[in-house]
Design an enzyme around this catalytic site. Structure first.
Site, PDB file in Angstrom:
ATOM      1  N   GLU A 174      73.799  17.164 -86.162  1.00 21.81           N
ATOM      2  CA  GLU A 174      72.566  17.746 -86.704  1.00 21.81           C
ATOM      3  C   GLU A 174      72.465  17.584 -88.218  1.00 21.81           C
ATOM      4  OE1 GLU A 174      72.193  21.744 -85.125  1.00 21.81           O
ATOM      5  OE2 GLU A 174      71.415  20.955 -83.244  1.00 21.81           O
ATOM      6  N   GLU A 333      72.335  18.366 -76.336  1.00 28.35           N
ATOM      7  CA  GLU A 333      72.737  19.765 -76.193  1.00 28.35           C
ATOM      8  C   GLU A 333      71.601  20.551 -75.557  1.00 28.35           C
ATOM      9  OE1 GLU A 333      73.916  21.794 -79.780  1.00 28.35           O
ATOM     10  OE2 GLU A 333      74.988  20.046 -80.528  1.00 28.35           O
TER      11      GLU A 333
HETATM   12  C1  GLA Z   1      73.454  23.399 -82.547  1.00 29.98           C
HETATM   13  C2  GLA Z   1      74.786  22.765 -82.900  1.00 29.98           C
HETATM   14  C3  GLA Z   1      75.913  23.218 -82.007  1.00 29.98           C
HETATM   15  C4  GLA Z   1      75.826  24.701 -81.731  1.00 29.98           C
HETATM   16  C5  GLA Z   1      74.478  25.005 -81.122  1.00 29.98           C
HETATM   17  C6  GLA Z   1      74.320  26.466 -80.741  1.00 29.98           C
HETATM   18  O1  GLA Z   1      72.678  22.665 -81.735  1.00 29.98           O
HETATM   19  O2  GLA Z   1      74.744  21.379 -82.927  1.00 29.98           O
HETATM   20  O3  GLA Z   1      77.123  22.886 -82.628  1.00 29.98           O
HETATM   21  O4  GLA Z   1      75.988  25.397 -82.904  1.00 29.98           O
HETATM   22  O5  GLA Z   1      73.489  24.700 -82.053  1.00 29.98           O
HETATM   23  O6  GLA Z   1      73.105  26.699 -80.100  1.00 29.98           O
END
Ligand code: GLA
Ligand code: ZN
Length: 703
Positions: A174, A333
């Protein structure tokens, strides 16, 4: 290390194959199922690592994202690389049929690095340097950070880049944020010099004579800050562009490091859909695969499932279009149950996990991955949902839901779904730089011009009728993609030749929808001189004259299709030249003046909506436009249309259509199928009435 050297062709051919819509990995047809796996937190618990493998197989997991935040375990002190544990994990997973998307660890730096080289830590807009904390707390400009990242990335690539168990690279995590350190400030000035050449040109484009803010030396230029300059809109926009550029450069640097280590595997990084800080479109030439992290706030009492479903679809379609070929992407994710960062961590109601997962697939994802596989015992995410909780068993509702999704993905894989494409006939323009400019503008409505929400209204009207749409930015090609209809709301800032592209689109026979607040400024936020919408007045057959802002709660309206439509926020007054008036304002001193107009231009048609209409109008309006423009709905011909809160979207491969029918309502719905279908997962024939369970999801094919 050389033991598993092999030819690139064996791993699916990398980017080139992906661009043809080929399967993402060499085992061909399988959709990926799995998630973020952090064994580095459990290295002292071999029993747990062994249990993970067993549980993964039971959940039909075939892929994990590995070592995302493992830098401290991979390089516990400077130059001391410890990769053996990772090799063991990757090998063990692979022997058990589970593939790895291997991360580069740059998302969080180890303490020794921050201590030895303070320049790697970020500086905030108040010019204060952060201490070692959290993650994503590093300067993208810092040569030291780049060098350290390069070293570890390259070594990881040398060691694992051709491991048969590794299928792709997850660059960092991210990417986001900004840094105001002296290195970044200097780089910003360099970027500006390259862009403008001279201070005279910069002063002119930033309209710096206003309030006597002209610069007479480059050193005077500072990054925008609430404590400093933030009213020069050109500066603010350029800073955001610079931050994007630095981040893209950093990402490309990581890709180069991985390539330097010898790996030819595809690279991706996990995006955050409508995250405001970056223009993701600028990553198009760096990434081989697009992936993103989707966390819809299902079951919030202030939003219906139907609206949340449409919003999530909007995000998926936007993300897909971040790939130049709109290739299949990865849901990198999603939570298997709850998040822990929201006001209230709402459980997914029965059915929602499968629905939410299959929705991503419906919009082109070739994976369903979770954050996270197993809950850690400490740290700020110990209460975040995971496939395996602290009880460590498969005997939970969450685990069963996940295993069910694994089962369903396997069935869809067997039916040949992976690699199929989403190829809509409609597109909606949403442009991040335009969003930035609108957010900075003072007036015409400082209580909100609500650009993202306004664009979403147009998207939702198409979604609700089973018309897939691309969500593109101004840099995307509009030609040769088979679009018949383009919605382009609030194109306040124009860049990348958008006016010319839209003109050509309409001239060639396309249907265009434009709105108020369009074509006002150039790409540096300088107002256009002359009639607006700039460059499109003849296309729309009108020129704008004034714009009236309404307070919250104030409404105007117009008559449409036998009913009344309400408008809010902004009411533009336009003077038609060749456009015909389809509807006129009902109230105020401009009652009777045009609000919805249509202009025939070239072989096509351009509509203009001069005010922010309600969603009922947009639904009726786009229903008509779809008919006129000949846009086929995914499940067209249902008597009375798709029920509220049900979506139908299409993926296609080798002439075969996969139709996803999804019910975002908390109650079952029944409707009449327009023709016979087959349920792809069960093989059952379907005709006549179809009932979808509450949050039910079915995948159909025509027979
Ligand atoms: C983000 C991060 C993860 C985690 C999630 C929690 O997407 O990339 O590492 O922290 O949020 O929802
Ligand atoms: Zn910096």
């Amino acid at each position: 290390m050389g033991a598993y050297r092999k030819k690139a062709a064996e791993v699916g051919g990398g980017a080139a194959a992906l661009r043809d819509g080929a399967p993402l990995w060499r085992d061909g047809a399988a959709l990926l199922h799995g998630g973020d796996y952090n064994p580095d937190q459990w290295l002292d618990r071999p029993d747990i690592l062994a249990a993970d493998i067993d549980l993964m197989k039971r959940a039909k997991v075939n892929c994990v994202s590995l070592a995302i935040f493992a830098w401290a375990a991979l390089e516990p002190s400077e130059g001391d690389y410890r990769f053996d544990w990772l090799e063991e994990i990757i090998g063990n997973l692979h022997r058990n049929g589970i593939f790895t998307i291997l991360a580069t660890p740059s998302g969080a730096r180890p303490a020794w690095l921050a201590r030895a080289y303070p320049e790697v830590l970020r500086v905030g807009p108040g010019l204060e340097r952060n201490l070692m904390e959290g993650r994503h707390n590093h300067c993208y400009t810092s040569p030291v950070y780049r060098e350290k990242v390069w070293q570890i990335d390259k070594r990881l690539s040398e060691r694992f880049g051709e491991h048969p168990g590794v299928i792709a690279w997850h660059l960092s995590n991210e990417y986001g944020g900004e840094c105001f350190c002296p290195l970044c400030q200097e780089a910003f000035r360099g970027w500006l010099k390259e862009k403008y050449g001279t201070l005279t040109a910069l002063n002119a484009e930033w309209w710096a004579a206003f309030w006597s803010h002209s610069y007479s030396a480059w050193e005077q230029v500072e990054a925008p800050s609430r404590r400093g300059e933030h009213n020069v809109h050109g500066l603010v926009l350029d800073w955001k562009r610079f931050v994007t550029q630095k981040t893209v450069e950093f990402c490309a640097h990581e890709k180069t490091a991985v390539r330097a280590g010898g790996s030819t595997l595809p690279v991706t990084t996990n995006f955050m859909s409508f995250y405001e800080g970056l223009n993701y479109g600028k990553f198009r030439n760096v990434l081989d695969v697009v992936s993103w992290d989707s966390y819809p706030e299902w079951h919030r009492p202030d939003m219906s499932g139907a609206r949340r479903g449409a919003l999530t679809a909007f995000a998926h379609d936007y993300m897909r279009c971040m790939h130049p070929e709109r290739a299949p992407w990865l849901l990198m994710e999603s939570t298997p149950s709850v998040v822990n960062w929201n006001g209230a961590s709402k459980l997914k109601r029965p059915g929602m996990h499968a629905l939410s997962s299959l929705q991503a697939v419906a919009h082109g994802a070739d994976s369903v991955q979770y954050f996270q596989w197993r809950k850690g015992r400490g740290g700020s995410e110990k209460l975040h949902g995971a496939v395996v909780g602290h009880d460590g068993t498969a005997d939970t509702r969450v685990f069963r839901d996940v295993a069910e999704v694994g089962q369903r993905l396997a069935a869809l894989s067997a039916a040949g779904l992976s690699g199929s494409l989403v190829r809509p006939q409609a597109a909606v323009i949403f442009d991040q730089e335009n969003r930035w400019a609108l957010a900075e503008a003072k007036g015409p409505r400082n209580t909100g011009t609500n650009y993202p929400d306004a664009v979403f209204g147009h998207y939702r009207a198409l979604w609700a009728q089973g018309a897939s749409a691309d969500v593109v930015d101004m840099e995307c090609p509009l030609k040769d993609r088979g679009y018949k209809l383009i919605a382009a709301p609030m194109l306040y800032l124009q860049r990348a030749g958008i006016a010319e592209k839209l003109r050509a689109f309409v001239e060639g026979g396309g249907t265009l929808v434009g709105t108020y607040l369009s074509g006002l400024v150039n790409e540096n936020d300088l107002c256009r001189l002359g009639k607006t919408p700039h460059g499109l007045t003849d296309v729309f057959g009108l020129a704008t004259e004034e714009i009236d802002a309404l307070w919250d709660g104030e409404r105007n309206g117009f008559a449409w299709g036998g009913g009344e439509c309400e408008v809010r926020e902004l009411c533009e007054l336009v003077r038609p030249t060749t456009a015909e008036t389809l509807a006129a304002y009902r109230a105020d001193f401009y009652a009777g003046k045009p609000v919805v107009l249509r202009n025939r231009f070239g072989k096509g048609t351009a509509y203009f909506i001069a005010a922010r209409p309600d969603e009922a109008f947009l639904a009726a309006f786009y229903r008509e436009l779809m008919r006129e423009a000949g846009i086929a709905a995914a499940l067209g011909g249902i008597p009375g249309g798709l029920p509220e809160g049900v979506s139908a979207t299409l993926r296609e491969k080798d002439g075969r259509a996969f139709i996803f029918v999804l019910n975002f309502n908390e109650t079952p719905v029944t409707f009449t199928l327009p023709r016979p279908y087959q349920d792809i997962e069960t093989g059952a024939g379907l005709a006549g009435q179809l009932t979808l369970d509450a949050y039910g999801a079915r995948v159909l094919t025509e027979v």
